[in-house]
Design a protein around this motif. Structure first.
Motif, PDB file in Angstrom:
ATOM      1  N   THR A   1      -3.726  14.334  -7.500  1.00  0.00           N
ATOM      2  CA  THR A   1      -2.562  15.014  -6.718  1.00  0.00           C
ATOM      3  C   THR A   1      -2.666  15.113  -5.145  1.00  0.00           C
ATOM      4  OG1 THR A   1      -3.863  17.082  -7.389  1.00  0.00           O
ATOM      5  CG2 THR A   1      -1.735  16.579  -8.544  1.00  0.00           C
ATOM      6  N   LEU A   2      -3.971  15.035  -4.864  1.00  0.00           N
ATOM      7  CA  LEU A   2      -4.342  15.154  -3.536  1.00  0.00           C
ATOM      8  C   LEU A   2      -4.020  13.866  -2.969  1.00  0.00           C
ATOM      9  CD1 LEU A   2      -6.304  16.801  -1.282  1.00  0.00           C
ATOM     10  CD2 LEU A   2      -8.081  15.488  -2.043  1.00  0.00           C
ATOM     11  N   LEU A   3      -3.949  12.761  -3.362  1.00  0.00           N
ATOM     12  CA  LEU A   3      -3.447  11.491  -2.870  1.00  0.00           C
ATOM     13  C   LEU A   3      -2.224  11.586  -2.096  1.00  0.00           C
ATOM     14  CD1 LEU A   3      -4.259   8.380  -2.370  1.00  0.00           C
ATOM     15  CD2 LEU A   3      -2.608   7.933  -4.175  1.00  0.00           C
ATOM     16  N   GLN A   4      -1.242  12.314  -3.052  1.00  0.00           N
ATOM     17  CA  GLN A   4       0.072  12.379  -2.533  1.00  0.00           C
ATOM     18  C   GLN A   4       0.180  13.249  -1.233  1.00  0.00           C
ATOM     19  OE1 GLN A   4       2.393  10.529  -4.262  1.00  0.00           O
ATOM     20  NE2 GLN A   4       0.728  10.193  -5.627  1.00  0.00           N
ATOM     21  N   HIS A   5      -0.616  14.336  -1.075  1.00  0.00           N
ATOM     22  CA  HIS A   5      -0.814  14.971   0.038  1.00  0.00           C
ATOM     23  C   HIS A   5      -1.213  13.936   1.135  1.00  0.00           C
ATOM     24  CE1 HIS A   5      -1.562  18.142   3.073  1.00  0.00           C
ATOM     25  NE2 HIS A   5      -2.779  17.772   2.935  1.00  0.00           N
ATOM     26  N   ARG A   6      -2.239  13.239   1.009  1.00  0.00           N
ATOM     27  CA  ARG A   6      -2.873  12.511   1.971  1.00  0.00           C
ATOM     28  C   ARG A   6      -1.812  11.494   2.469  1.00  0.00           C
ATOM     29  NH1 ARG A   6      -7.071   9.490   4.012  1.00  0.00           N
ATOM     30  NH2 ARG A   6      -6.864   7.225   3.948  1.00  0.00           N
TER      31      ARG A   6
ATOM     32  N   PRO B   1       0.691  -1.272  -0.004  1.00  0.00           N
ATOM     33  CA  PRO B   1       0.160   0.036   0.043  1.00  0.00           C
ATOM     34  C   PRO B   1       0.764   1.109  -0.030  1.00  0.00           C
ATOM     35  CG  PRO B   1       0.181  -0.868   2.410  1.00  0.00           C
ATOM     36  CD  PRO B   1       0.894  -1.671   1.412  1.00  0.00           C
ATOM     37  N   THR B   2       0.250   2.370  -0.185  1.00  0.00           N
ATOM     38  CA  THR B   2       0.992   3.805  -0.413  1.00  0.00           C
ATOM     39  C   THR B   2       0.817   4.245   1.007  1.00  0.00           C
ATOM     40  OG1 THR B   2      -1.357   4.665  -1.111  1.00  0.00           O
ATOM     41  CG2 THR B   2       0.562   4.320  -2.821  1.00  0.00           C
ATOM     42  N   ASN B   3       0.013   3.553   1.903  1.00  0.00           N
ATOM     43  CA  ASN B   3      -0.195   4.267   3.268  1.00  0.00           C
ATOM     44  C   ASN B   3      -0.367   3.037   4.252  1.00  0.00           C
ATOM     45  OD1 ASN B   3      -2.961   5.514   1.986  1.00  0.00           O
ATOM     46  ND2 ASN B   3      -3.272   4.663   4.098  1.00  0.00           N
TER      47      ASN B   3
ATOM     48  N   PRO C   1       0.014   9.548   8.044  1.00  0.00           N
ATOM     49  CA  PRO C   1       1.096   9.099   9.033  1.00  0.00           C
ATOM     50  C   PRO C   1       0.596   9.852  10.270  1.00  0.00           C
ATOM     51  CG  PRO C   1       2.038   9.689   6.982  1.00  0.00           C
ATOM     52  CD  PRO C   1       0.787  10.019   6.916  1.00  0.00           C
ATOM     53  N   PRO C   2       0.454  11.006  10.652  1.00  0.00           N
ATOM     54  CA  PRO C   2       0.251  11.531  12.274  1.00  0.00           C
ATOM     55  C   PRO C   2      -1.344  10.876  12.717  1.00  0.00           C
ATOM     56  CG  PRO C   2      -0.221  13.211  10.512  1.00  0.00           C
ATOM     57  CD  PRO C   2       0.442  12.092   9.634  1.00  0.00           C
ATOM     58  N   ARG C   3      -2.179  10.537  11.783  1.00  0.00           N
ATOM     59  CA  ARG C   3      -3.395   9.990  12.165  1.00  0.00           C
ATOM     60  C   ARG C   3      -3.138   8.822  12.494  1.00  0.00           C
ATOM     61  NH1 ARG C   3      -7.736  12.079   7.413  1.00  0.00           N
ATOM     62  NH2 ARG C   3      -7.878  14.104   8.270  1.00  0.00           N
ATOM     63  N   MET C   4      -2.398   7.931  12.130  1.00  0.00           N
ATOM     64  CA  MET C   4      -2.263   6.264  12.542  1.00  0.00           C
ATOM     65  C   MET C   4      -1.625   6.422  13.797  1.00  0.00           C
ATOM     66  SD  MET C   4      -3.086   3.989  10.545  1.00  0.00           S
ATOM     67  CE  MET C   4      -2.027   2.583  11.127  1.00  0.00           C
TER      68      MET C   4
ATOM     69  N   VAL D   1     -10.322  11.947  -2.116  1.00  0.00           N
ATOM     70  CA  VAL D   1      -9.162  11.547  -3.276  1.00  0.00           C
ATOM     71  C   VAL D   1     -10.011  10.840  -4.241  1.00  0.00           C
ATOM     72  CG1 VAL D   1      -7.150  11.490  -1.712  1.00  0.00           C
ATOM     73  CG2 VAL D   1      -8.588   9.244  -2.028  1.00  0.00           C
ATOM     74  N   CYS D   2     -11.062  10.221  -3.906  1.00  0.00           N
ATOM     75  CA  CYS D   2     -12.028   9.470  -4.945  1.00  0.00           C
ATOM     76  C   CYS D   2     -12.628  10.465  -5.949  1.00  0.00           C
ATOM     77  CB  CYS D   2     -13.172   8.710  -4.425  1.00  0.00           C
ATOM     78  SG  CYS D   2     -12.597   7.201  -3.572  1.00  0.00           S
TER      79      CYS D   2
END
Ligand code: PMV
Length: 354
Positions: A222-227, A30-32, A233-236, A265-266
């Motif tokens: 592009t929003l996905l990259q910000h997410r 995954p990317t995150n 990461p801080p939310r985890m 992002v969708c």
């Protein structure tokens, strides 16, 4: 001639911090990172029986809800079966008396007790049950985290259904995926007061599968990259802390924010992907209003909505507040308004696959 069999059930898990995007599509990396609650076995689960015998005709076979499905060459199921056979071979190499099951054909039958592919995470429980049942059949010594490495390659979110309670899927850093696995953040008994209300807005098959949706998002948003860099990461860290501290207000705030970030992002994907419908959005408004009123009266948040790749809502709330939530939802969305019956299913987090 001997025939061996194992039956297990694995429950659905519903993510609070969403997985959306693959950095490696073959290995499902995954990317995150993501984090979910595994629901109880009572309502949404897959039950899988695996068997093997030297007598079976050549070739593995798989049935889903009574219908035979092809196990395609190089497909995800085959990848999982090959990896499980490899671990079984290690058992046989160590113990010469162990039956050579790794060489025998498999028969796998799986049932979901809920609609398949309707945004209710059927692939998660299905692949987790498949991997877990064969690990039992093969009497593998691997831990649930190690088994999650294989389940992940069947369907990403399936890796989290190998544990009950609150589960993180750590994205890992390695290119071979050896550190992209599920770990339990807390077991169900740590915070049994959390309940989930599942609002089946539609049980139709979803329009854009998560596999193709994610690929389009990774390629165009592009929003996905910000997410993935700055939001998740801080939310985890924060949500793991909230679970440890049983801080429902923080848990709810992060869960709703992350559902909204995922659907944003969708929408930022080209062409845009719409998973929510008017009923989903109305449910968001009702929960936001309940929370606003609770905060105004000096209390904490009372409920958190979250939506996966479909219009169905999952509402997390503490047991003490759930009767009020169910009553409110039923008032705003009476079942006479074309809702499938039952509209809501109450589920508790589960202990682990059985
Ligand atoms: O594992 P998949 O391919 O079914 O993807 C699941 C993606 C979401 O359900 C939307 C989010 C999640 O983390 O479960």
């Amino acid at each position: 001639m001997a025939r061996y069999e194992a039956t297990v059930s694995a429950p659905v898990n519903i993510a609070c911090i969403k997985y959306w995007g693959k950095r490696n599509t073959a290995l499902i990396l995954p990317t995150n990172s993501s984090l979910s609650v595994t629901l109880s076995q009572d309502h949404l689960r897959s039950t899988t029986t695996s068997s093997t015998s030297q007598e079976y005709e050549q070739g593995d076979r798989l049935w889903l809800n009574g219908r035979e499905e092809e196990i395609s060459k190089g497909g995800r199921t085959e990848v999982c079966l090959a990896a499980l056979r490899q671990w079984r071979r290690e058992v046989e190499d160590k113990d010469s008396a162990a039956p050579k099951m790794s060489e025998w054909p498999l028969r796998i039958a799986s049932y979901n007790n809920f609609p398949t592919a309707a945004g209710l995470a059927s692939s998660a429980s299905g692949l987790a049950a498949l991997v877990y049942s064969i690990s039992q059949l093969y009497q593998l010594p691997q831990t649930p985290s190690q088994l999650s490495l294989i389940a992940r390659q069947g369907s990403g979110s399936a890796c989290r259904s190998l544990f009950g309670g609150f589960v993180a899927w750590e994205m890992g850093e390695r290119d071979d995926g050896a550190d992209s696995l599920a770990v339990q953040v807390a077991d169900r008994d740590h915070w049994p007061e959390i309940h989930a209300l599942i609002c089946v807005v539609s049980d139709a098959k979803k329009g854009t599968s998560s596999t193709s949706g994610m690929q389009k998002t990774v390629a165009t948003s592009t929003l996905l990259q910000h997410r993935i860099k700055h939001v998740v990461p801080p939310r985890m860290t924060e949500i793991s802390r909230a679970i440890t501290a049983k801080d429902f207000t923080t848990f709810a705030r992060l869960t709703m924010a992350d559902s909204n970030s995922f659907h944003a992002v969708c929408l930022d994907t080209s062409p845009p992907i719409f998973y929510l419908n008017d009923v989903s959005r109305a449910i968001i408004s009702v929960i936001e209003e309940l929370n606003r009123a609770a905060l105004a009266s000096g209390a904490g948040l009372v409920a958190a909505y979250t939506f996966d790749a479909g219009p169905n809502a999952v509402i997390y709330a503490l047991e003490k507040d759930m009767p009020m939530i169910v009553q409110t939802i039923n008032e705003f969305f009476p079942q006479s308004l074309d809702f499938p019956d039952p509209f809501g299913v109450l589920a508790q987090p589960s202990a682990r696959p059985e």
